[in-house]
Design an enzyme around this catalytic site. Structure first.
Site, PDB file in Angstrom:
ATOM      1  N   ASP A  63       0.816  -1.216   0.000  1.00 52.86           N
ATOM      2  CA  ASP A  63       0.000   0.000   0.000  1.00 52.86           C
ATOM      3  C   ASP A  63       0.849   1.266   0.000  1.00 52.86           C
ATOM      4  O   ASP A  63       0.474   2.281   0.580  1.00 52.86           O
ATOM      5  CB  ASP A  63      -0.959   0.022   1.210  1.00 52.86           C
ATOM      6  N   LYS A  82       1.968   2.219  -5.137  1.00 55.98           N
ATOM      7  CA  LYS A  82       2.593   1.721  -6.375  1.00 55.98           C
ATOM      8  C   LYS A  82       1.696   1.963  -7.577  1.00 55.98           C
ATOM      9  O   LYS A  82       2.161   2.259  -8.667  1.00 55.98           O
ATOM     10  CB  LYS A  82       2.868   0.209  -6.269  1.00 55.98           C
ATOM     11  N   GLY A 133      -4.578  -4.356  -4.186  1.00 52.60           N
ATOM     12  CA  GLY A 133      -5.617  -3.431  -4.646  1.00 52.60           C
ATOM     13  C   GLY A 133      -4.979  -2.093  -4.934  1.00 52.60           C
ATOM     14  O   GLY A 133      -4.304  -1.524  -4.088  1.00 52.60           O
ATOM     15  N   HIS A 134      -5.136  -1.620  -6.162  1.00 56.45           N
ATOM     16  CA  HIS A 134      -4.578  -0.318  -6.530  1.00 56.45           C
ATOM     17  C   HIS A 134      -5.710   0.666  -6.685  1.00 56.45           C
ATOM     18  O   HIS A 134      -6.636   0.419  -7.453  1.00 56.45           O
ATOM     19  CB  HIS A 134      -3.892  -0.370  -7.891  1.00 56.45           C
ATOM     20  N   GLN A 160       1.863  -6.047  -3.166  1.00 58.64           N
ATOM     21  CA  GLN A 160       2.263  -6.075  -1.752  1.00 58.64           C
ATOM     22  C   GLN A 160       3.573  -5.292  -1.586  1.00 58.64           C
ATOM     23  O   GLN A 160       3.822  -4.379  -2.346  1.00 58.64           O
ATOM     24  CB  GLN A 160       2.385  -7.512  -1.209  1.00 58.64           C
TER      25      GLN A 160
HETATM   26  P1  IMP Z   1      -2.702 -12.874   2.090  1.00 59.35           P
HETATM   27  O1  IMP Z   1      -1.792 -12.335   1.041  1.00 59.35           O
HETATM   28  O2  IMP Z   1      -4.165 -12.610   1.817  1.00 59.35           O
HETATM   29  O3  IMP Z   1      -2.421 -14.300   2.419  1.00 59.35           O
HETATM   30  O4  IMP Z   1      -2.410 -12.059   3.460  1.00 59.35           O
HETATM   31  C1  IMP Z   1      -1.173 -12.189   4.164  1.00 59.35           C
HETATM   32  C2  IMP Z   1      -0.738 -10.867   4.757  1.00 59.35           C
HETATM   33  O5  IMP Z   1      -0.394  -9.962   3.713  1.00 59.35           O
HETATM   34  C3  IMP Z   1      -1.833 -10.130   5.572  1.00 59.35           C
HETATM   35  O6  IMP Z   1      -1.210  -9.425   6.626  1.00 59.35           O
HETATM   36  C4  IMP Z   1      -2.415  -9.150   4.584  1.00 59.35           C
HETATM   37  O7  IMP Z   1      -3.003  -8.041   5.211  1.00 59.35           O
HETATM   38  C5  IMP Z   1      -1.153  -8.755   3.823  1.00 59.35           C
HETATM   39  N1  IMP Z   1      -1.437  -8.289   2.456  1.00 59.35           N
HETATM   40  C6  IMP Z   1      -1.744  -9.040   1.384  1.00 59.35           C
HETATM   41  N2  IMP Z   1      -1.904  -8.252   0.294  1.00 59.35           N
HETATM   42  C7  IMP Z   1      -1.671  -6.999   0.696  1.00 59.35           C
HETATM   43  C8  IMP Z   1      -1.631  -5.742   0.010  1.00 59.35           C
HETATM   44  O8  IMP Z   1      -1.841  -5.634  -1.201  1.00 59.35           O
HETATM   45  N3  IMP Z   1      -1.344  -4.665   0.783  1.00 59.35           N
HETATM   46  C9  IMP Z   1      -1.052  -4.751   2.104  1.00 59.35           C
HETATM   47  N4  IMP Z   1      -1.061  -5.903   2.782  1.00 59.35           N
HETATM   48  C10 IMP Z   1      -1.355  -7.012   2.081  1.00 59.35           C
END
Ligand code: IMP
Length: 432
Positions: free
Chosen positions: A13, A16, A40-41, A225
């Site tokens: 977040d 990007k 999510g962008h 991420q």
């Molecule tokens: P998962 O990717 O859904 O398995 O989540 C694993 C961890 O990564 C959690 O703490 C989520 O909140 C974090 N996470 C996954 N995708 C994002 C993102 O795009 N932005 C911020 N945190 C993310």
């Protein structure tokens, strides 16, 4: 010609999406290489807000080819929803501007259910996943049980793999988690219909990129991420299930490392994190709440409030090392306006002493005390500033400190969500 990777240097977040959208002007192809619809962008274009989870944000630019690489995990219902949304806005999605790798893995209903029941069972020790089935899908990929995009185009192969998977998944779901077993018939119907819909977009991303590269096109790789959510180098186990580092752009898209010219790291002017895990500079009081409100720090995917804290240069410096960064883009600097004193962490105090490098164990990071340097804040609204020299003196001092601690140059500064609210010092495609 230049091939550039854009990477988040914190816990995701970082903004990007906006940077990729801006750089897309000079790119011919925009490529996603890992993650899925956990990302999510949010983009603001002509005062319209767009949120994308899977399709690269470059799709908003006419004449660009957007590619979803083999390293991405795809929930086809989300992909189709995004395609439909773009069509609603009059933005055509065609096999010329969107190519989906044949070899990307598919998120199945049992992946989403397993994500949810596992988190529930973990209780207090849960990761705080996005609940999109990302982890279980990558598990099946590595366990060699995955269903890939090309399987959706071949009903016999798909049904075989679905039945084999459900035999085991239903046992675990029912006997271990006490959940309802799944019926293969409606899943098969649903997923084979998805296959028909996405078939025209399916292609070989690696072959396409190889040819584009040979033709002298500019390739832009869009990380999802952030560095510290990387499965190997992040704050394990509070991480996502893919490698989020620049190195994975090569594996996740099928391009050789010698074809990459530059890696740009995105640094939010403060730090945020969603979900559980260590966060040394977290602000639990009023300043954290203020940053969350002003910065709109709520998850683009889950709507969860993001945890907010001061900028942590120990974290950013680890990202510079792990990604081989050549430059930084500072985002959301405008959000800090009006805070009287700003802090930047430059080292940690641990039981074993002081250190200015990141400990690899989450337990150590959980208990460390950050050492801050303080900076006087500024009150001016930055969003109309177009030139670095027109920034308030205190803003320039803050940026100079970031650059000095980083040891690499700042290439871009974002002072608001719109494309125009950006100060570009060095365009990565102009200075390969
Ligand atoms: P998962 O990717 O859904 O398995 O989540 C694993 C961890 O990564 C959690 O703490 C989520 O909140 C974090 N996470 C996954 N995708 C994002 C993102 O795009 N932005 C911020 N945190 C993310």
């Amino acid at each position: 010609m230049a091939n550039v990777i854009v990477i988040g240097t914190q816990w995701g977040d970082e903004g990007k999406g906006k940077v990729v959208d801006l750089l897309s002007d000079k790119a011919d192809c925009v490529v996603r290489f890992q993650g899925g619809n956990n990302a999510g962008h949010t983009l603001v274009v002509n005062n319209e807000k767009f949120i994308f989870h899977l399709i690269p944000s470059g799709i908003l630019h006419p004449g660009k080819t957007c590619l979803i690489g083999n390293g991405v995990v795809i929930d086809p219902s989300v992909l189709i929803r995004e395609m439909d949304l773009l069509l609603e806005y009059g933005l055509g999605v065609t096999p010329e501007n969107l190519i989906v790798s044949r070899y990307a893995h598919i998120i199945m209903p049992y992946h989403r259910i397993l994500d949810a029941v596992r988190e529930k069972r973990k209780g207090k020790t849960k990761i705080g996943t996005t609940g999109r089935g990302i982890g279980p899908c990558y598990e099946d990929k590595v366990g060699r049980n995955g269903i890939r995009v090309h399987d959706l185009l071949d009903s016999r192969s798909f049904l075989e793999k679905l039945h084999a998977n459900l035999e085991e998944k239903n046992f675990v779901l029912h006997r271990f988690f006490g959940a309802e077993p799944l019926d293969p018939t409606p899943i098969a119907e649903e997923y084979l219909a998805y296959g028909e819909r996405i078939a025209p977009f399916v292609g070989d991303v690696s072959e396409f990129l190889h040819k584009a590269d040979q033709d002298g096109k500019n390739l832009l790789f869009e990380g999802a991420q952030g560095t510290h959510l990387d499965i190997d180098h992040g704050t394990y186990p509070f991480v996502t299930s893919s490698n989020t580092l620049a190195g994975n752009a090569c594996c996740g898209a099928g391009i050789g490392p010698t074809r990459i010219h530059k890696v740009l790291g995105i640094v939010k002017a403060y730090t945020t994190r969603v979900g559980a895990g260590p966060f040394p500079t977290e602000l639990l009081g009023d300043t954290g709440i203020r940053i969350r409100e002003v910065g709109g720090e709520f998850g683009a995917t889950t709507g969860r409030p993001r945890r907010c804290g001061w900028l942590d240069m120990v974290v950013v410096k680890a990202s510079i090392r792990l990604n081989g960064l050549a430059g930084l883009a500072i985002t959301k600097l405008d959000v800090l306006s009006g805070i009287p004193t700003l802090k930047i962490a430059k080292a940690y105090q641990l039981e074993s002493g002081q250190r200015d490098t990141l400990p690899g164990e989450s337990d150590a990071l959980q208990v460390c005390r950050p050492e801050f340097e303080e900076f006087p804040g500024w009150n001016e609204n930055l969003s109309t500033v177009q030139r670095f020299d027109d920034l308030p003196a205190n803003t320039r001092k803050y940026l100079a400190a970031v650059e000095e601690m980083a040891g690499i140059p700042i290439a871009m500064i974002s002072v608001g969500p719109r494309r125009t609210e950006t100060i570009i010092l060095r365009h990565p495609f102009d200075n390969p």
